[in-house]
Scaffold this motif. Sequence first.
Motif, mmCIF file in Angstrom:
data_model
loop_
_atom_site.group_PDB
_atom_site.id
_atom_site.type_symbol
_atom_site.label_atom_id
_atom_site.label_comp_id
_atom_site.label_asym_id
_atom_site.label_seq_id
_atom_site.Cartn_x
_atom_site.Cartn_y
_atom_site.Cartn_z
ATOM 1 N N ALA A 51 19.746 -3.577 7.359
ATOM 2 C CA ALA A 51 19.405 -2.781 8.539
ATOM 3 C C ALA A 51 17.931 -2.953 8.905
ATOM 4 N N LEU A 52 17.065 -2.942 7.910
ATOM 5 C CA LEU A 52 15.625 -3.070 8.158
ATOM 6 C C LEU A 52 15.266 -4.435 8.726
ATOM 7 N N SER A 53 15.975 -5.458 8.300
ATOM 8 C CA SER A 53 15.656 -6.815 8.748
ATOM 9 C C SER A 53 15.863 -6.987 10.252
ATOM 10 N N ARG A 54 16.656 -6.106 10.862
ATOM 11 C CA ARG A 54 16.906 -6.187 12.297
ATOM 12 C C ARG A 54 15.844 -5.464 13.116
ATOM 13 N N GLN A 55 14.944 -4.758 12.439
ATOM 14 C CA GLN A 55 13.929 -3.962 13.135
ATOM 15 C C GLN A 55 12.598 -4.703 13.172
ATOM 16 N N LEU A 56 12.204 -5.113 14.361
ATOM 17 C CA LEU A 56 10.994 -5.906 14.541
ATOM 18 C C LEU A 56 9.739 -5.169 14.082
ATOM 19 N N VAL A 57 9.738 -3.840 14.240
ATOM 20 C CA VAL A 57 8.519 -3.095 13.947
ATOM 21 C C VAL A 57 8.302 -2.856 12.447
ATOM 22 N N TYR A 58 9.339 -2.988 11.647
ATOM 23 C CA TYR A 58 9.217 -2.592 10.241
ATOM 24 C C TYR A 58 8.136 -3.352 9.470
ATOM 25 N N PRO A 59 8.151 -4.690 9.432
ATOM 26 C CA PRO A 59 7.148 -5.376 8.613
ATOM 27 C C PRO A 59 5.722 -5.173 9.092
ATOM 28 N N VAL A 60 5.552 -4.929 10.395
ATOM 29 C CA VAL A 60 4.211 -4.767 10.965
ATOM 30 C C VAL A 60 3.673 -3.364 10.722
ATOM 31 N N THR A 61 4.542 -2.373 10.751
ATOM 32 C CA THR A 61 4.074 -0.989 10.703
ATOM 33 C C THR A 61 4.058 -0.370 9.304
ATOM 34 N N LYS A 62 4.702 -0.993 8.345
ATOM 35 C CA LYS A 62 4.779 -0.403 7.012
ATOM 36 C C LYS A 62 3.393 -0.086 6.448
ATOM 37 N N SER A 63 2.484 -1.058 6.497
ATOM 38 C CA SER A 63 1.138 -0.837 5.950
ATOM 39 C C SER A 63 0.349 0.143 6.819
ATOM 40 N N VAL A 64 0.602 0.132 8.143
ATOM 41 C CA VAL A 64 -0.097 1.039 9.043
ATOM 42 C C VAL A 64 0.282 2.486 8.740
ATOM 43 N N VAL A 65 1.556 2.736 8.487
ATOM 44 C CA VAL A 65 2.024 4.076 8.139
ATOM 45 C C VAL A 65 1.370 4.543 6.842
ATOM 46 N N GLN A 66 1.297 3.682 5.866
ATOM 47 C CA GLN A 66 0.652 4.034 4.593
ATOM 48 C C GLN A 66 -0.819 4.374 4.797
ATOM 49 N N GLU A 67 -1.508 3.586 5.617
ATOM 50 C CA GLU A 67 -2.926 3.829 5.886
ATOM 51 C C GLU A 67 -3.136 5.132 6.651
ATOM 52 N N LEU A 68 -2.252 5.423 7.609
ATOM 53 C CA LEU A 68 -2.368 6.670 8.367
ATOM 54 C C LEU A 68 -2.191 7.886 7.459
ATOM 55 N N ALA A 69 -1.218 7.823 6.558
ATOM 56 C CA ALA A 69 -0.999 8.931 5.632
ATOM 57 C C ALA A 69 -2.215 9.141 4.746
ATOM 58 N N ALA A 70 -2.783 8.049 4.252
ATOM 59 C CA ALA A 70 -3.946 8.142 3.372
ATOM 60 C C ALA A 70 -5.175 8.654 4.121
ATOM 61 N N GLU A 71 -5.379 8.172 5.335
ATOM 62 C CA GLU A 71 -6.567 8.543 6.110
ATOM 63 C C GLU A 71 -6.513 9.980 6.602
ATOM 64 N N ALA B 237 16.155 10.040 16.715
ATOM 65 C CA ALA B 237 14.983 9.346 16.193
ATOM 66 C C ALA B 237 15.175 9.199 14.691
ATOM 67 N N VAL B 238 15.137 7.964 14.212
ATOM 68 C CA VAL B 238 15.377 7.687 12.797
ATOM 69 C C VAL B 238 14.099 7.142 12.169
ATOM 70 N N TYR B 239 13.688 7.739 11.060
ATOM 71 C CA TYR B 239 12.491 7.267 10.372
ATOM 72 C C TYR B 239 12.784 5.953 9.653
ATOM 73 N N LEU B 240 12.169 4.896 10.162
ATOM 74 C CA LEU B 240 12.332 3.562 9.603
ATOM 75 C C LEU B 240 11.396 3.343 8.419
ATOM 76 N N CYS B 241 10.243 3.976 8.496
ATOM 77 C CA CYS B 241 9.240 3.893 7.434
ATOM 78 C C CYS B 241 8.544 5.247 7.364
ATOM 79 N N TYR B 242 8.323 5.749 6.162
ATOM 80 C CA TYR B 242 7.751 7.089 5.995
ATOM 81 C C TYR B 242 6.849 7.102 4.770
ATOM 82 N N ASP B 243 5.713 7.796 4.896
ATOM 83 C CA ASP B 243 4.817 7.955 3.751
ATOM 84 C C ASP B 243 4.086 9.287 3.889
ATOM 85 N N ARG B 244 3.678 9.837 2.777
ATOM 86 C CA ARG B 244 2.965 11.110 2.814
ATOM 87 C C ARG B 244 1.870 11.105 1.765
ATOM 88 N N ALA B 245 0.735 11.734 2.099
ATOM 89 C CA ALA B 245 -0.362 11.873 1.151
ATOM 90 C C ALA B 245 0.021 12.906 0.092
#
Length: 255
Positions: free
Chosen positions: A77-97, A112-120
């Motif tokens: 399912a993830l492989s079909r989502q263009l935004v996943y590989p690009v946004t994964k690290s961005v989501v992690q950085e946003l949570a940390a910052e 709305a389905v959470y494709l990538c999620y992270d929390r501090a």
Amino acid sequence: MGDEHTTPMKSVVTALDILETLQEQGTAGVSEIADASGRPKSTVHRHLDTFLECGYVVKEDTEYSIALKSLRLASSALSRQLVYPVTKSVVQELAAETGESAAIAVEENGRAVYLCYDRANQAVRTDARLGIQLCLHCTGAGKAIFAHMSEAERDAVIEQHGLPKKTDRTITDRDELEDELAEIRETGLSFDDEERVDGMRGIATPIQNRETGELLGALTVAGPTRRINGERFRTELPDLLRRASKMVEVNITYS
């Protein structure tokens, strides 16, 4: 509930409900899953045995958990989502910052389905998680997506899901919602001001392909009202999200 003898369709629904209940529980025995799902223990046990045989759950002593084999379904399912590989690290950085939770959401079946999620570490725990399905009309990410749908698409979503009231602040009037969606299209920012969960706020920005204008998803940050308020709610976090979304859009469009 007496669903020992069900039609094939009902049996599949029951099986999936049991599997999703197990996923929410993490690790659980038959009785716990039966209580949480509202299914008879005999039904739960029968379906768990089938999942065990097929390799989708593992069992240790009397407790079950989701098996790693399920990763094959998720990765497909993830492989079909263009935004996943690009946004994964961005989501992690946003949570940390920000010290809060961050996610990228996409639309599927009017949710709305959470494709990538992270929390501090200090972020408030809620029901938010990878794969959660949220209403479009009462979440930051959802409204960012909703705003960029056509009117016909919005009609279809409302006809299917309605505009259910989640808190006293949820927008349930179509005209009021349309006014806010128009503002979101103009500003590129979406706000959830305790509209899904009391005491929680969120901000989101849409992610688009800059060449085609296609909406790819929404980037969001959320946290408690005691920390997300004033200028932080209306200026600081929105500016941070705008910069992050621009970086994602450039990477997606020109990669």
